[in-house]
Design an enzyme around this catalytic site. Structure first.
Site, mmCIF file in Angstrom:
data_model
loop_
_atom_site.group_PDB
_atom_site.id
_atom_site.type_symbol
_atom_site.label_atom_id
_atom_site.label_comp_id
_atom_site.label_asym_id
_atom_site.label_seq_id
_atom_site.Cartn_x
_atom_site.Cartn_y
_atom_site.Cartn_z
ATOM 1 N N ASP A 68 -37.440 -10.191 8.375
ATOM 2 C CA ASP A 68 -38.328 -9.851 9.496
ATOM 3 C C ASP A 68 -39.097 -8.546 9.314
ATOM 4 O OD1 ASP A 68 -36.274 -8.034 9.712
ATOM 5 O OD2 ASP A 68 -35.297 -9.047 11.384
ATOM 6 N N GLU A 99 -33.291 -16.773 6.246
ATOM 7 C CA GLU A 99 -32.755 -16.082 7.434
ATOM 8 C C GLU A 99 -33.684 -16.325 8.637
ATOM 9 O OE1 GLU A 99 -32.253 -11.643 8.307
ATOM 10 O OE2 GLU A 99 -30.367 -12.076 7.318
ATOM 11 N N GLU A 116 -39.554 -6.041 14.352
ATOM 12 C CA GLU A 116 -38.961 -7.181 13.636
ATOM 13 C C GLU A 116 -38.951 -8.466 14.451
ATOM 14 O OE1 GLU A 116 -37.653 -4.138 13.839
ATOM 15 O OE2 GLU A 116 -37.491 -3.402 11.783
ATOM 16 N N HIS A 153 -31.478 3.526 11.446
ATOM 17 C CA HIS A 153 -32.863 3.688 10.982
ATOM 18 C C HIS A 153 -33.906 2.985 11.839
ATOM 19 C CE1 HIS A 153 -31.984 -0.308 9.366
ATOM 20 N NE2 HIS A 153 -33.284 -0.502 9.383
ATOM 21 N N ARG A 212 -36.787 1.681 14.319
ATOM 22 C CA ARG A 212 -37.936 2.355 14.930
ATOM 23 C C ARG A 212 -37.723 2.616 16.417
ATOM 24 N NH1 ARG A 212 -42.868 2.313 11.602
ATOM 25 N NH2 ARG A 212 -41.836 1.764 9.680
ATOM 26 N N HIS A 238 -31.152 7.105 5.750
ATOM 27 C CA HIS A 238 -32.364 6.366 5.386
ATOM 28 C C HIS A 238 -33.484 7.364 5.071
ATOM 29 C CE1 HIS A 238 -35.677 3.518 5.830
ATOM 30 N NE2 HIS A 238 -34.818 2.530 5.918
HETATM 31 C C1 UD1 Z 1 -38.194 -1.182 7.041
HETATM 32 C C2 UD1 Z 1 -38.401 -2.408 7.925
HETATM 33 C C3 UD1 Z 1 -37.148 -2.704 8.738
HETATM 34 C C4 UD1 Z 1 -35.913 -2.767 7.871
HETATM 35 C C5 UD1 Z 1 -35.831 -1.514 7.014
HETATM 36 C C6 UD1 Z 1 -34.692 -1.650 6.046
HETATM 37 C C7 UD1 Z 1 -40.622 -2.839 8.833
HETATM 38 C C8 UD1 Z 1 -41.602 -2.493 9.883
HETATM 39 N N1 UD1 Z 1 -39.472 -2.153 8.863
HETATM 40 O O1 UD1 Z 1 -38.046 -0.057 7.905
HETATM 41 O O2 UD1 Z 1 -37.308 -3.945 9.395
HETATM 42 O O3 UD1 Z 1 -34.792 -2.844 8.710
HETATM 43 O O4 UD1 Z 1 -37.033 -1.352 6.258
HETATM 44 O O5 UD1 Z 1 -34.320 -0.422 5.509
HETATM 45 O O6 UD1 Z 1 -40.871 -3.678 8.020
HETATM 46 N N2 UD1 Z 1 -39.169 5.605 2.527
HETATM 47 C C9 UD1 Z 1 -39.052 6.255 1.323
HETATM 48 N N3 UD1 Z 1 -38.461 5.590 0.276
HETATM 49 C C10 UD1 Z 1 -37.969 4.345 0.387
HETATM 50 C C11 UD1 Z 1 -38.057 3.690 1.625
HETATM 51 C C12 UD1 Z 1 -38.693 4.342 2.685
HETATM 52 O O7 UD1 Z 1 -39.468 7.388 1.175
HETATM 53 O O8 UD1 Z 1 -37.441 3.798 -0.596
HETATM 54 C C13 UD1 Z 1 -39.859 6.290 3.654
HETATM 55 C C14 UD1 Z 1 -41.390 6.394 3.433
HETATM 56 O O9 UD1 Z 1 -41.847 7.608 3.969
HETATM 57 C C15 UD1 Z 1 -41.912 5.210 4.254
HETATM 58 C C16 UD1 Z 1 -40.943 5.241 5.422
HETATM 59 O O10 UD1 Z 1 -39.674 5.550 4.853
HETATM 60 O O11 UD1 Z 1 -43.260 5.351 4.650
HETATM 61 C C17 UD1 Z 1 -40.871 3.994 6.245
HETATM 62 O O12 UD1 Z 1 -40.689 2.827 5.460
HETATM 63 P P1 UD1 Z 1 -40.989 1.377 6.139
HETATM 64 O O13 UD1 Z 1 -40.624 0.318 5.164
HETATM 65 O O14 UD1 Z 1 -42.346 1.343 6.738
HETATM 66 O O15 UD1 Z 1 -39.997 1.342 7.379
HETATM 67 P P2 UD1 Z 1 -38.423 1.408 7.421
HETATM 68 O O16 UD1 Z 1 -38.074 2.281 8.565
HETATM 69 O O17 UD1 Z 1 -37.878 1.696 6.091
HETATM 70 N N1 UDP Z 2 -27.281 -0.647 2.274
HETATM 71 C C1 UDP Z 2 -27.175 -0.082 1.014
HETATM 72 N N2 UDP Z 2 -27.111 1.287 0.911
HETATM 73 C C2 UDP Z 2 -27.149 2.098 2.003
HETATM 74 C C3 UDP Z 2 -27.259 1.502 3.286
HETATM 75 C C4 UDP Z 2 -27.341 0.122 3.381
HETATM 76 O O1 UDP Z 2 -27.115 -0.786 0.008
HETATM 77 O O2 UDP Z 2 -27.083 3.328 1.846
HETATM 78 C C5 UDP Z 2 -27.342 -2.123 2.380
HETATM 79 C C6 UDP Z 2 -26.434 -2.725 3.438
HETATM 80 O O3 UDP Z 2 -25.163 -2.971 2.925
HETATM 81 C C7 UDP Z 2 -27.145 -4.005 3.819
HETATM 82 C C8 UDP Z 2 -28.595 -3.623 3.661
HETATM 83 O O4 UDP Z 2 -28.643 -2.459 2.835
HETATM 84 O O5 UDP Z 2 -26.858 -5.063 2.928
HETATM 85 C C9 UDP Z 2 -29.151 -3.305 5.015
HETATM 86 O O6 UDP Z 2 -30.302 -2.555 4.917
HETATM 87 P P1 UDP Z 2 -30.877 -1.743 6.117
HETATM 88 O O7 UDP Z 2 -29.795 -1.303 7.025
HETATM 89 O O8 UDP Z 2 -31.744 -0.703 5.511
HETATM 90 O O9 UDP Z 2 -31.832 -2.809 6.821
HETATM 91 P P2 UDP Z 2 -31.612 -3.952 7.932
HETATM 92 O O10 UDP Z 2 -30.535 -4.863 7.490
HETATM 93 O O11 UDP Z 2 -31.330 -3.271 9.224
HETATM 94 O O12 UDP Z 2 -32.949 -4.617 7.972
#
Ligand code: UD1
Ligand code: UDP
Length: 374
Positions: free
Chosen positions: A98, A120, A134, A214, A216, A248
């Protein structure tokens, strides 16, 4: 017969973990030509998973920008994915979950009349703001998908109620169980062993509370309130509890969490953990506090009492099993509910019953077999 061309598109850590077993199945099956495209909506957190599962993308769109907005990320996925779809012209596009990558990739494929398989499928809260964005992303994927791989009967029921024809829904289990059972057989990384020894977890002198957050909808006051609760718990249980929190990288989480919790002796803030390290940490956790989707499933599968830092969940299976409890983000409520689990052995016992609503670890095989029959 020409192989079926399946393009798997993903961008974030959880999508990568949950699609890795499917990609493995596609790549070893001669009936398929597997094409892997990453949007790299995440960078470091995606690369950790690609390395662990030895996935080499055919195309890496490298789209992550610091503190990216939903609109700019969505726009760049449309712009950069479309020519890749044109170049490879797959029979199927496979997406999972999602995220923004899922929603934008589904629409881009639809514009090109490419069939979409959604892994999923069918998770819902019916509240368009929780989780945000999501809930809407997965509904968009749901109206576009030509095949819905629902993890459970509950998810299938949601799709049926939305008018989706039963013959394009397949209940497969969740591929997280496939990934978890594969990685759990690998030995504990040395640095995790050292950490757990240093913090007296392996000796069982202290109990681990494992935390992630993490979402939003938790940016701003809710994440501050979660941190306030963690600080109170750390003080209240200074002699008996260690809190571990891999933070995160989203700056809207990373910055406040580090500012508020960095200097507390029994709170250890960690960088995002490799999945293998994460799995070994979970196995030693006494309890979990999280707003993550995937960790709710892992807690349910492993039988680790888990308080969910949200008001609603799209994963009611763990609530039904008794392993998950919704507690929201109010600091007082988080502290009192955590204290209940820590102090009351019968509550702990009731919550630590592992349940297995997500299948037998063969979801990826089911998905690939279903694609083969189409
Ligand atoms: C995203 C997904 C969320 C999911 C989460 C899993 C959307 C809108 N959100 O949220 O559904 O649960 O991933 O973790 O699709 N960043 C880094 N390095 C990384 C990853 C992220 O620096 O490897 C930072 C960057 O500044 C980036 C910000 O995090 O712009 C947000 O990343 P983004 O993928 O937009 O949203 P998440 O909060 O990670
Ligand atoms: N996860 C990981 N390292 C971490 C935190 C989470 O490998 O430090 C794994 C976790 O076990 C799960 C997945 O990442 O399988 C979940 O990711 P996240 O919580 O970022 O996203 P969501 O599931 O909420 O979309």
């Amino acid at each position: 017969m020409n192989p079926i061309r399946v393009m798997t598109v993903f961008g974030t850590r959880p999508e990568a973990i949950k699609l890795a077993p499917v990609i493995q199945q596609l790549e070893k099956n001669p009936h398929f030509k597997s094409i892997v495209v990453v949007t790299a909506q995440h960078r470091e957190m995606l690369d950790q998973v690609l390395d662990l599962f030895k996935i080499k993308p055919d195309r890496d769109l490298n789209l992550m920008r610091d503190n990216q907005s939903l609109a700019s990320l969505t726009a760049s996925i449309f712009t950069h994915l479309d020519p890749v779809l044109e170049e490879f012209d797959p029979d199927w596009l496979l997406i999972q979950g999602d995220t923004t990558t899922v929603m934008a990739a589904a629409l881009t494929a639809y514009y090109r009349h490419i069939k979409v398989g959604h892994v999923e499928a069918g998770l819902r809260t019916w509240d368009k703001w929780q989780p945000f964005p999501e809930e809407i992303n997965r509904r968009v994927a749901g109206v576009i998908a030509d095949l819905h791989f629902a993890p459970t009967q509950w998810a299938r029921g949601n799709l049926l109620r939305e008018g989706i024809d039963d013959h394009i829904i397949k209940v497969t289990g969740n591929t997280i169980i496939d990934a978890l059972s594969q990685i759990t057989t690998l030995p504990m990384p040395k640095e995790i062993e050292v950490l757990l020894q240093e913090k007296n977890i392996l000796s069982k002198e202290k109990r681990m509370i494992f935390v992630t957050a993490h979402r939003r909808e938790n940016f701003g006051d809710p994440i501050k309130s979660i941190c306030e609760a963690l600080k109170s718990l750390a003080e209240k249980y200074a002699d008996s509890v260690e809190i571990f929190y891999p933070v995160h990288l989203n700056p809207n989480i990373f910055n406040p969490v580090h500012a508020l919790l960095e200097s507390i002796p029994n709170i250890t803030l960690l960088p995002p953990l490799e999945y293998i390290s994460l799995v070994h940490m979970l196995k030693h956790a006494h309890m979990i506090l999280t707003d993550s989707g995937g960790i709710q499933e892992e807690a349910t599968g492993l039988g680790i009492p888990c308080l969910v830092l949200r008001d609603v969940t799209e994963r009611p299976e763990g609530i039904d099993a008794g392993v998950l409890k919704l507690v929201g983000t109010d600091a007082g409520k988080i502290v009192s509910e955590t204290a209940l689990v820590l102090n009351d052995a019968s509550v702990y016992q009731t919550m630590s019953n592992a349940a297995n609503p997500y299948g037998d670890g063969k979801a990826a095989i089911e998905i690939v077999n279903t694609l083969l029959k189409e």
